[in-house]
Design a protein around this motif. Structure first.
Motif, mmCIF file in Angstrom:
data_model
loop_
_atom_site.group_PDB
_atom_site.id
_atom_site.type_symbol
_atom_site.label_atom_id
_atom_site.label_comp_id
_atom_site.label_asym_id
_atom_site.label_seq_id
_atom_site.Cartn_x
_atom_site.Cartn_y
_atom_site.Cartn_z
ATOM 1 N N VAL A 3 0.857 -1.185 0.000
ATOM 2 C CA VAL A 3 0.000 0.000 0.000
ATOM 3 C C VAL A 3 0.889 1.230 0.000
ATOM 4 N N ASP A 4 0.631 2.151 -0.914
ATOM 5 C CA ASP A 4 1.438 3.356 -1.009
ATOM 6 C C ASP A 4 1.128 4.294 0.158
ATOM 7 N N ALA A 5 2.180 4.748 0.839
ATOM 8 C CA ALA A 5 1.991 5.648 1.977
ATOM 9 C C ALA A 5 1.645 7.065 1.545
ATOM 10 N N GLY A 6 1.987 7.427 0.320
ATOM 11 C CA GLY A 6 1.793 8.800 -0.128
ATOM 12 C C GLY A 6 0.416 9.061 -0.697
ATOM 13 N N VAL A 7 -0.620 8.776 0.067
ATOM 14 C CA VAL A 7 -1.989 8.967 -0.415
ATOM 15 C C VAL A 7 -2.503 10.341 -0.005
ATOM 16 N N PRO A 8 -3.367 10.953 -0.816
ATOM 17 C CA PRO A 8 -3.981 12.228 -0.419
ATOM 18 C C PRO A 8 -5.049 11.997 0.636
ATOM 19 N N GLN A 9 -5.399 13.050 1.359
ATOM 20 C CA GLN A 9 -6.407 12.937 2.410
ATOM 21 C C GLN A 9 -7.809 13.166 1.851
ATOM 22 N N ALA A 10 -8.743 12.384 2.348
ATOM 23 C CA ALA A 10 -10.131 12.461 1.899
ATOM 24 C C ALA A 10 -10.895 13.526 2.673
ATOM 25 N N ALA A 11 -11.707 14.292 1.945
ATOM 26 C CA ALA A 11 -12.653 15.208 2.586
ATOM 27 C C ALA A 11 -14.045 14.614 2.598
ATOM 28 N N LYS A 12 -14.268 13.620 1.709
ATOM 29 C CA LYS A 12 -15.604 13.015 1.602
ATOM 30 C C LYS A 12 -15.493 11.691 0.872
ATOM 31 N N ILE A 13 -16.271 10.720 1.334
ATOM 32 C CA ILE A 13 -16.409 9.422 0.661
ATOM 33 C C ILE A 13 -17.835 9.314 0.141
ATOM 34 N N VAL A 14 -17.978 8.877 -1.110
ATOM 35 C CA VAL A 14 -19.304 8.627 -1.674
ATOM 36 C C VAL A 14 -19.343 7.183 -2.175
ATOM 37 N N VAL A 15 -20.278 6.424 -1.654
ATOM 38 C CA VAL A 15 -20.478 5.041 -2.089
ATOM 39 C C VAL A 15 -21.707 5.010 -2.976
ATOM 40 N N ASP A 16 -21.511 4.628 -4.228
ATOM 41 C CA ASP A 16 -22.587 4.653 -5.220
ATOM 42 C C ASP A 16 -23.085 3.243 -5.484
ATOM 43 N N LYS A 17 -24.316 2.973 -5.064
ATOM 44 C CA LYS A 17 -24.891 1.632 -5.205
ATOM 45 C C LYS A 17 -25.054 1.230 -6.661
ATOM 46 N N SER A 18 -25.472 2.163 -7.514
ATOM 47 C CA SER A 18 -25.748 1.819 -8.910
ATOM 48 C C SER A 18 -24.476 1.479 -9.673
ATOM 49 N N ASP A 19 -23.383 2.187 -9.385
ATOM 50 C CA ASP A 19 -22.126 1.939 -10.084
ATOM 51 C C ASP A 19 -21.253 0.903 -9.395
ATOM 52 N N LYS A 20 -21.584 0.554 -8.144
ATOM 53 C CA LYS A 20 -20.781 -0.369 -7.338
ATOM 54 C C LYS A 20 -19.350 0.133 -7.192
ATOM 55 N N VAL A 21 -19.228 1.407 -6.851
ATOM 56 C CA VAL A 21 -17.906 1.990 -6.621
ATOM 57 C C VAL A 21 -17.920 2.851 -5.373
ATOM 58 N N LEU A 22 -16.734 2.992 -4.791
ATOM 59 C CA LEU A 22 -16.503 3.934 -3.694
ATOM 60 C C LEU A 22 -15.608 5.033 -4.244
ATOM 61 N N ARG A 23 -16.041 6.283 -4.110
ATOM 62 C CA ARG A 23 -15.278 7.420 -4.619
ATOM 63 C C ARG A 23 -14.766 8.269 -3.456
ATOM 64 N N VAL A 24 -13.566 8.798 -3.636
ATOM 65 C CA VAL A 24 -12.932 9.631 -2.620
ATOM 66 C C VAL A 24 -12.702 11.020 -3.223
ATOM 67 N N TYR A 25 -13.124 12.051 -2.492
ATOM 68 C CA TYR A 25 -12.978 13.430 -2.956
ATOM 69 C C TYR A 25 -12.131 14.225 -1.964
ATOM 70 N N ASN A 26 -11.391 15.213 -2.490
ATOM 71 C CA ASN A 26 -10.642 16.100 -1.603
ATOM 72 C C ASN A 26 -11.496 17.308 -1.229
ATOM 73 N N ASP A 27 -10.919 18.232 -0.478
ATOM 74 C CA ASP A 27 -11.716 19.367 -0.008
ATOM 75 C C ASP A 27 -12.049 20.368 -1.102
ATOM 76 N N GLY A 28 -11.465 20.182 -2.282
ATOM 77 C CA GLY A 28 -11.826 21.009 -3.431
ATOM 78 C C GLY A 28 -12.876 20.367 -4.310
ATOM 79 N N GLY A 29 -13.390 19.207 -3.890
ATOM 80 C CA GLY A 29 -14.413 18.503 -4.667
ATOM 81 C C GLY A 29 -13.858 17.677 -5.806
ATOM 82 N N GLN A 30 -12.522 17.517 -5.868
ATOM 83 C CA GLN A 30 -11.913 16.736 -6.943
ATOM 84 C C GLN A 30 -11.882 15.261 -6.585
ATOM 85 N N LEU A 31 -12.190 14.422 -7.558
ATOM 86 C CA LEU A 31 -12.107 12.977 -7.372
ATOM 87 C C LEU A 31 -10.641 12.570 -7.294
#
Length: 342
Positions: A200-228
């Motif tokens: 696992v890479d230690a140099g990961v960005p920090q999450a401001a929000k997690i969105v779990v989408d049931k229809s797409d079956k994905v977990l998305r991570v966004y930063n505080d600027g709203g970028q995926l």
């Protein structure tokens, strides 16, 4: 931006993926089995780069599929590209700067990598699992496969038939090596060891929000600027245990957890069964990490079956591969918002 010349795309190792991973189709039909196309290095190269960038394509197997399509869509969204789910020309241009991440690495095995403990098999009954000292790997091959974000079958494809896993043996593996192992100083030694073992890479960005989408079956991570900034294929709920839609938050992260099997809250387990505590380990039903949520009994966690992610049902929770779950665990903190949506 000037188009990349064909020779440049070939040097990137992605030419076969440019037309929707069509290099697999270009191979002789005899090279493929009736149920599975052959491993394609161009596709593997795409997967490796996406995996390193935090857009998890599932297991690194050199084949197309829904996990790779989702990963490409996530990467395209993050770069403002047309969302096609294909490794098209625009996507190849965006991937080109990361071409130094070759699709495979050659590793010389040592005793540390091959060290157990190992179980002969994983009991199916929870009561038998609870009697074990830990839910360890069942073989050095299974351990190696998870270390390099793949499956034992893929390792066998990448190497000569009959290769022995022994100290001093050179072996070809998907390139899942991280750029950094500088894990948080407050992490326990056991958790640091788990993260390193899973590459696992230690140099990961920090999450401001997690969105779990049931229809797409994905977990998305966004930063505080709203970028995926990350996206991972997930197994999300089931017909009997649907995802509880709404706004929640991370309470805490539990590395290397045990799992309390409670028949009263598991609809697929008979109430006649007794509660059990399943010991920690990579083959624990919740994998190597549990990200506890404010919705009682729900969390984001790993799995002992990475190849099934996005293809099977869960007990209502959000299940990722162990390496993706560990990466997400490094990105969140107590209070990180988590949104479950349809």
């Amino acid at each position: 931006m000037k188009p990349i010349a064909a020779a440049a795309i070939l040097s990137l190792g992605l030419a076969g993926a440019a037309a929707g991973v069509s290099a697999q189709q270009a191979r002789p039909a005899a090279a493929a089995t009736a149920t599975k196309p052959p491993l394609d290095r161009s596709t593997l190269h795409v997967q490796v780069i996406l995996d390193k960038l935090g857009f998890g394509p599932g297991v690194l197997d050199g084949r197309g599929g829904i996990s790779l399509v989702n990963a490409l869509k996530g990467f395209q969204q993050s770069r403002g590209l047309p969302i096609t789910g294909k490794a098209d020309a625009a996507t190849l241009r965006a991937l080109y700067p990361y071409r130094a991440a070759r699709p495979t690495v050659t590793m010389t095995l040592d005793q540390r990598v091959l060290q157990g403990p190992f179980l002969q098999s994983i009991p199916k009954d929870y009561a038998d699992q609870a009697k074990l000292d830990g839910m360890a790997y069942t073989s050095p091959m299974e351990k190696l496969a998870e270390m390099f974000h793949t499956t034992p079958a893929v390792i066998q494809e990448l190497n000569p038939a009959g290769i022995r896993l022994a100290p001093g043996q050179k072996i070809v593996l998907p390139n899942a090596l991280p750029t950094s192992r500088d894990y948080p100083s407050d992490a326990t030694p056991t958790w640091r060891q788990t993260l390193a073992q899973l590459n696992v890479d230690a140099g990961v960005p920090q999450a401001a929000k997690i969105v779990v989408d049931k229809s797409d079956k994905v977990l998305r991570v966004y930063n505080d600027g709203g970028q995926l900034i990350g996206q991972y294929s997930a197994t999300i709920g089931s017909a009997s245990d649907p995802l509880p839609l709404g706004n929640w938050k991370v309470l805490h992260v539990s590395p290397n957890p045990d799992w309390k099997m409670n028949p009263k809250i598991l609809k697929k387990v008979s109430n006649d069964k007794k509660p059990q505590i399943i010991p920690p380990g990579p083959n624990n039903p919740v994998g190597v990490v549990w990200i506890d949520l404010s919705r009682e009994h729900y969390g984001i966690h790993g799995t002992p079956d990475p190849e099934k992610i996005g293809r099977t049902e869960s007990n209502g929770c959000v299940r990722l591969t162990n390496w993706d779950a560990a990466r997400v665990a490094l990105m969140v903190k107590s209070g990180t918002p988590v949104i479950f949506q349809a």
